[in-house]
Design a protein around this motif. Structure first.
Motif, mmCIF file in Angstrom:
data_model
loop_
_atom_site.group_PDB
_atom_site.id
_atom_site.type_symbol
_atom_site.label_atom_id
_atom_site.label_comp_id
_atom_site.label_asym_id
_atom_site.label_seq_id
_atom_site.Cartn_x
_atom_site.Cartn_y
_atom_site.Cartn_z
ATOM 1 N N LEU A 15 15.867 -11.815 -37.391
ATOM 2 C CA LEU A 15 17.129 -11.137 -37.691
ATOM 3 C C LEU A 15 17.814 -10.642 -36.424
ATOM 4 N N LEU A 16 17.013 -10.176 -35.477
ATOM 5 C CA LEU A 16 17.570 -9.720 -34.201
ATOM 6 C C LEU A 16 18.298 -10.866 -33.512
ATOM 7 N N GLN A 17 17.705 -12.044 -33.544
ATOM 8 C CA GLN A 17 18.321 -13.208 -32.904
ATOM 9 C C GLN A 17 19.566 -13.681 -33.658
ATOM 10 N N GLN A 18 19.733 -13.178 -34.892
ATOM 11 C CA GLN A 18 20.953 -13.459 -35.660
ATOM 12 C C GLN A 18 21.960 -12.314 -35.512
ATOM 13 N N ASP A 19 21.736 -11.469 -34.507
ATOM 14 C CA ASP A 19 22.638 -10.352 -34.184
ATOM 15 C C ASP A 19 22.663 -9.254 -35.231
ATOM 16 N N LYS A 20 21.582 -9.088 -35.970
ATOM 17 C CA LYS A 20 21.520 -8.016 -36.969
ATOM 18 C C LYS A 20 21.151 -6.706 -36.285
ATOM 19 N N LEU A 21 22.122 -5.814 -36.187
ATOM 20 C CA LEU A 21 21.921 -4.530 -35.531
ATOM 21 C C LEU A 21 20.873 -3.682 -36.252
ATOM 22 N N SER A 22 20.774 -3.830 -37.569
ATOM 23 C CA SER A 22 19.778 -3.061 -38.337
ATOM 24 C C SER A 22 18.360 -3.456 -37.933
ATOM 25 N N ALA A 23 18.149 -4.717 -37.596
ATOM 26 C CA ALA A 23 16.827 -5.154 -37.132
ATOM 27 C C ALA A 23 16.523 -4.520 -35.777
ATOM 28 N N PHE A 24 17.525 -4.466 -34.914
ATOM 29 C CA PHE A 24 17.344 -3.816 -33.605
ATOM 30 C C PHE A 24 17.007 -2.340 -33.796
ATOM 31 N N ARG A 25 17.736 -1.673 -34.696
ATOM 32 C CA ARG A 25 17.473 -0.248 -34.960
ATOM 33 C C ARG A 25 16.041 -0.027 -35.436
ATOM 34 N N GLU A 26 15.560 -0.919 -36.286
ATOM 35 C CA GLU A 26 14.196 -0.781 -36.800
ATOM 36 C C GLU A 26 13.168 -0.954 -35.678
ATOM 37 N N ILE A 27 13.367 -1.936 -34.827
ATOM 38 C CA ILE A 27 12.463 -2.133 -33.685
ATOM 39 C C ILE A 27 12.497 -0.893 -32.800
ATOM 40 N N TYR A 28 13.690 -0.383 -32.576
ATOM 41 C CA TYR A 28 13.860 0.831 -31.763
ATOM 42 C C TYR A 28 13.089 1.986 -32.394
ATOM 43 N N PHE A 57 15.082 -1.472 -23.980
ATOM 44 C CA PHE A 57 15.787 -1.802 -25.223
ATOM 45 C C PHE A 57 17.131 -2.480 -24.939
ATOM 46 N N SER A 58 17.776 -2.085 -23.884
ATOM 47 C CA SER A 58 19.025 -2.737 -23.499
ATOM 48 C C SER A 58 18.768 -4.211 -23.179
ATOM 49 N N ASN A 59 17.708 -4.468 -22.412
ATOM 50 C CA ASN A 59 17.339 -5.852 -22.091
ATOM 51 C C ASN A 59 16.978 -6.638 -23.346
ATOM 52 N N LEU A 60 16.267 -5.984 -24.279
ATOM 53 C CA LEU A 60 15.891 -6.653 -25.530
ATOM 54 C C LEU A 60 17.139 -7.113 -26.270
ATOM 55 N N TRP A 61 18.127 -6.243 -26.357
ATOM 56 C CA TRP A 61 19.362 -6.607 -27.073
ATOM 57 C C TRP A 61 20.118 -7.713 -26.340
ATOM 58 N N HIS A 62 20.264 -7.573 -25.036
ATOM 59 C CA HIS A 62 21.040 -8.560 -24.280
ATOM 60 C C HIS A 62 20.357 -9.927 -24.213
ATOM 61 N N LYS A 63 19.040 -9.951 -24.281
ATOM 62 C CA LYS A 63 18.310 -11.224 -24.172
ATOM 63 C C LYS A 63 17.838 -11.739 -25.531
ATOM 64 N N ARG A 64 18.316 -11.141 -26.603
ATOM 65 C CA ARG A 64 17.805 -11.443 -27.938
ATOM 66 C C ARG A 64 17.873 -12.918 -28.316
ATOM 67 N N HIS A 65 18.875 -13.625 -27.824
ATOM 68 C CA HIS A 65 19.022 -15.039 -28.197
ATOM 69 C C HIS A 65 18.067 -15.943 -27.436
ATOM 70 N N SER A 66 17.672 -15.530 -26.245
ATOM 71 C CA SER A 66 16.847 -16.407 -25.407
ATOM 72 C C SER A 66 15.379 -15.972 -25.351
ATOM 73 N N LEU A 67 15.047 -14.848 -25.975
ATOM 74 C CA LEU A 67 13.674 -14.343 -25.890
ATOM 75 C C LEU A 67 12.675 -15.262 -26.580
ATOM 76 N N GLN A 68 11.589 -15.518 -25.902
ATOM 77 C CA GLN A 68 10.468 -16.251 -26.472
ATOM 78 C C GLN A 68 9.259 -15.323 -26.391
ATOM 79 N N ILE A 69 8.970 -14.609 -27.445
ATOM 80 C CA ILE A 69 7.855 -13.655 -27.448
ATOM 81 C C ILE A 69 6.622 -14.366 -27.988
ATOM 82 N N ASN A 70 5.606 -14.482 -27.132
ATOM 83 C CA ASN A 70 4.392 -15.202 -27.517
ATOM 84 C C ASN A 70 3.327 -14.277 -28.101
ATOM 85 N N THR A 71 3.544 -12.967 -28.006
ATOM 86 C CA THR A 71 2.615 -12.001 -28.601
ATOM 87 C C THR A 71 3.376 -11.297 -29.718
#
Length: 195
Positions: A15-28, A57-71
């Motif tokens: 959802l974060l990668q789909q620009d859902k701000l609510s998903a970002f808020r939950e992670i935060y 958190f700023s980096n997480l939001w700005h890089k949300r489309h390109s992030l590849q989290i392996n853990t």
């Protein structure tokens, strides 16, 4: 879906990668206190820790489309805290070295008016030479030497590769060394005078 608290990390990341701000808020909400606590254990400075966590958190939001989290998201964010803490220690070490060098130099220049004038002249010449560097080269050099940013941080800020950052810093240092070569004799004499 309204209740993001029940979502898995994978769902939240999707959802974060789909620009859902609510998903970002939950992670935060899930990780802010833990990340702050991790940073505080190492840095022992409230404002600095808040800055570190906000940067993550700023980096997480700005890089949300390109992030590849392996853990897990939590593991990724914890590692980000550790990296930021290491960067802070590195910056503090650099600042301390610069302060010590300035202290040494100012002790030497306190011995006479002539030395003070020469130091002021050197500083002015250095600033002038920096201002004559090409724009990109000057920006990289100032971010590195005046704002103590790492090559990686500069690359991200300016949207260039770390190799380009290294090349620009090397280019700036070479040009400054050539431009300031006539002042180097004074610096050597001042340092030798101490011993």
């Amino acid at each position: 879906m309204n209740d993001f608290t029940k979502l898995t990390e994978d769902d939240l990341m999707g959802l974060l990668q789909q620009d859902k701000l609510s998903a970002f808020r939950e992670i935060y909400q899930r990780y802010w206190k833990k990340l702050y606590s991790d940073a505080y254990k190492r840095l022992k400075n409230k404002e600095l820790c808040e800055e570190v966590v906000q940067e993550i958190f700023s980096n997480l939001w700005h890089k949300r489309h390109s992030l590849q989290i392996n853990t897990t998201i939590g593991g990724y964010l914890h590692l980000a805290v550790l990296n930021q803490v290491v960067d802070q220690y590195r910056k503090q070490t650099i600042r301390a070295k610069h302060a010590e060098a300035l202290k040494l130099l100012s002790t030497e220049t306190d011995t006479g008016t002539e030395d003070a004038i020469m130091l002021r002249d050197l500083t002015h010449t250095l600033e002038t030479e920096i201002s004559h560097l090409p724009d990109k080269c000057r920006s990289v050099f100032e971010l590195s030497r005046k704002e103590y940013k790492s090559n990686k941080e500069i690359a991200q800020l300016l949207g260039i590769s770390e190799k380009t950052v290294e090349n620009q810093i090397t280019k700036a240092i070479k040009r400054l060394r050539l431009s300031l070569s006539h002042h180097m004799l004074w610096v050597i004499v001042a340092l030798l005078h101490k011993f």
